[in-house]
Design an enzyme around this catalytic site. Structure first.
Site, PDB file in Angstrom:
ATOM      1  N   LYS A 146    -129.259   6.457  92.120  1.00  0.00           N
ATOM      2  CA  LYS A 146    -129.773   7.615  91.361  1.00  0.00           C
ATOM      3  C   LYS A 146    -131.215   7.356  90.929  1.00  0.00           C
ATOM      4  O   LYS A 146    -131.661   6.193  90.891  1.00  0.00           O
ATOM      5  CB  LYS A 146    -128.922   7.905  90.122  1.00  0.00           C
ATOM      6  CG  LYS A 146    -128.808   6.753  89.091  1.00  0.00           C
ATOM      7  CD  LYS A 146    -129.927   6.637  88.080  1.00  0.00           C
ATOM      8  CE  LYS A 146    -129.728   5.491  87.077  1.00  0.00           C
ATOM      9  NZ  LYS A 146    -130.952   5.080  86.389  1.00  0.00           N
ATOM     10  N   ASP A 201    -123.814   4.620  82.748  1.00  0.00           N
ATOM     11  CA  ASP A 201    -124.179   5.489  83.880  1.00  0.00           C
ATOM     12  C   ASP A 201    -123.000   5.831  84.788  1.00  0.00           C
ATOM     13  O   ASP A 201    -123.158   6.600  85.731  1.00  0.00           O
ATOM     14  CB  ASP A 201    -125.215   4.781  84.776  1.00  0.00           C
ATOM     15  CG  ASP A 201    -126.562   4.635  84.104  1.00  0.00           C
ATOM     16  OD1 ASP A 201    -126.759   5.213  83.022  1.00  0.00           O
ATOM     17  OD2 ASP A 201    -127.417   3.925  84.669  1.00  0.00           O
TER      18      ASP A 201
HETATM   19  O1  C5P Z   1    -123.907   0.693  79.317  1.00  0.00           O
HETATM   20  P1  C5P Z   1    -124.519  -0.415  80.101  1.00  0.00           P
HETATM   21  O2  C5P Z   1    -123.637  -1.626  80.174  1.00  0.00           O
HETATM   22  O3  C5P Z   1    -125.033   0.008  81.434  1.00  0.00           O
HETATM   23  O4  C5P Z   1    -125.808  -0.859  79.272  1.00  0.00           O
HETATM   24  C1  C5P Z   1    -126.456  -2.093  79.452  1.00  0.00           C
HETATM   25  C2  C5P Z   1    -127.311  -2.375  78.239  1.00  0.00           C
HETATM   26  O5  C5P Z   1    -128.406  -1.444  78.170  1.00  0.00           O
HETATM   27  C3  C5P Z   1    -126.577  -2.211  76.912  1.00  0.00           C
HETATM   28  O6  C5P Z   1    -125.962  -3.403  76.525  1.00  0.00           O
HETATM   29  C4  C5P Z   1    -127.701  -1.843  75.958  1.00  0.00           C
HETATM   30  O7  C5P Z   1    -128.406  -3.011  75.565  1.00  0.00           O
HETATM   31  C5  C5P Z   1    -128.652  -1.046  76.836  1.00  0.00           C
HETATM   32  N1  C5P Z   1    -128.460   0.416  76.712  1.00  0.00           N
HETATM   33  C6  C5P Z   1    -128.886   1.057  75.557  1.00  0.00           C
HETATM   34  N2  C5P Z   1    -128.716   2.413  75.438  1.00  0.00           N
HETATM   35  C7  C5P Z   1    -128.165   3.132  76.447  1.00  0.00           C
HETATM   36  C8  C5P Z   1    -127.728   2.489  77.618  1.00  0.00           C
HETATM   37  C9  C5P Z   1    -127.901   1.118  77.721  1.00  0.00           C
HETATM   38  O8  C5P Z   1    -129.405   0.432  74.624  1.00  0.00           O
HETATM   39  N3  C5P Z   1    -128.050   4.448  76.310  1.00  0.00           N
END
Ligand code: C5P
Length: 274
Positions: A9, A133
């Site tokens: 994406k 995501d």
């Molecule tokens: O949700 P995901 O595991 O993909 O996110 C990885 C890291 O990115 C999270 O631990 C966080 O530190 C950061 N993140 C964030 N806000 C979001 C998505 C991700 O701070 N909306």
């Protein structure tokens, strides 16, 4: 073995609104699937076995595909133990959502292989437990995403568009980029308005994470300038980087030490996968 394509994406715009008490960031972003695919080969078996085309890529419980399998088992109560081979083409630490897409594709594939015990909206809600995501990749390919990225407003496909993805050798972890965000570097744009203007055919491409990623890796700023100088109409970092997408009627970008992928926007139809 069945084969499922797992798309990447880009974020056509990405606005970070605020840091939340749980450490995540509230965002508003227009997500679009693109025709850069990993391939997931899967069959049901009696033990979970995961292999990938990238030597050294963890295939243990930390892999998002393994997490998706475990989650599917937990939510449906079905004893499914698939054998999966993942052929990786989507660069990692690139802001292209490869791992999240692989998890979403695994959920979709397991649901197909087990006679559809879950609806797509259930898969979406489950996927959000694995990563912010993942829910997007269960949409039909174009969505305005809010919350930490998991609240979806599905949109009709955008006009077809070809673009170049440029991925420098260096990568950045999403966590690191978010940790470098400062409120002062955020744009003040109204994301709802940005969406309206975008859908009215006057796109404005922006990404609030660029400043933080450029602070972590200054060469990204040079790379962006270099691409802009080559005459592309839009050059923007995708997600938390380090890849960029470039649009415009233009020959192949000329960049040393970077991978270059020509792609298009891609959408799936209702009830079928990519
Ligand atoms: O949700 P995901 O595991 O993909 O996110 C990885 C890291 O990115 C999270 O631990 C966080 O530190 C950061 N993140 C964030 N806000 C979001 C998505 C991700 O701070 N909306």
């Amino acid at each position: 073995m069945l084969t499922f394509r797992s798309p990447a994406k880009v974020n056509l715009f990405l606005r970070i609104l605020r840091r939340r008490d749980d450490g995540y960031h509230e965002l508003a972003s227009l997500f679009q699937a693109i025709s850069l695919f990993d391939h997931l080969y899967i069959k049901l078996s009696d033990t979970l076995k995961l292999s990938t085309s990238i030597p050294g890529l963890p295939t243990d419980d930390t892999n998002l595909v393994s997490k998706a399998v475990r989650l599917f088992r937990h939510k449906t109560g079905l004893e499914v133990y698939p054998q999966i081979h993942l052929e990786k083409n989507i660069p990692m630490e690139a802001g292209l959502g490869g791992g999240s897409s692989n998890a979403a594709t695994t959920l979709w594939a397991l649901n197909e292989l087990t006679g559809h015990p879950a609806t797509t909206s259930e898969l979406c809600a489950w996927g959000a437990e694995i990563g912010s995501d993942v829910a997007f990749f269960l949409s039909q390919g174009t969505a305005y995403c809010t919350g930490r990225g998991e609240i979806l407003q599905s949109l009709d496909p955008l006009p077809s568009q070809s673009l170049w993805i440029i991925k420098p050798k260096v990568g950045l972890s999403t966590k690191e980029v978010y940790s470098r965000l400062h409120a002062s570097s955020l744009t003040q744009r109204n994301p709802q308005r940005a969406l309206e203007v975008f859908l009215a055919g006057k796109p404005d491409y922006f990404n609030d994470l660029e400043v933080a990623a450029f602070a972590a890796l200054p060469l990204l700023s040079n790379l962006k300038n270099h691409l802009v100088q080559q005459g592309f109409s839009n050059v923007l970092m995708s997600g938390s980087g380090t890849s960029f997408f470039c649009m415009g009627d233009h020959a192949t970008p000329s960049i040393d030490a970077a991978s270059i992928f020509p792609v298009n926007f891609v959408n799936r139809s209702d009830n079928s996968w990519y």
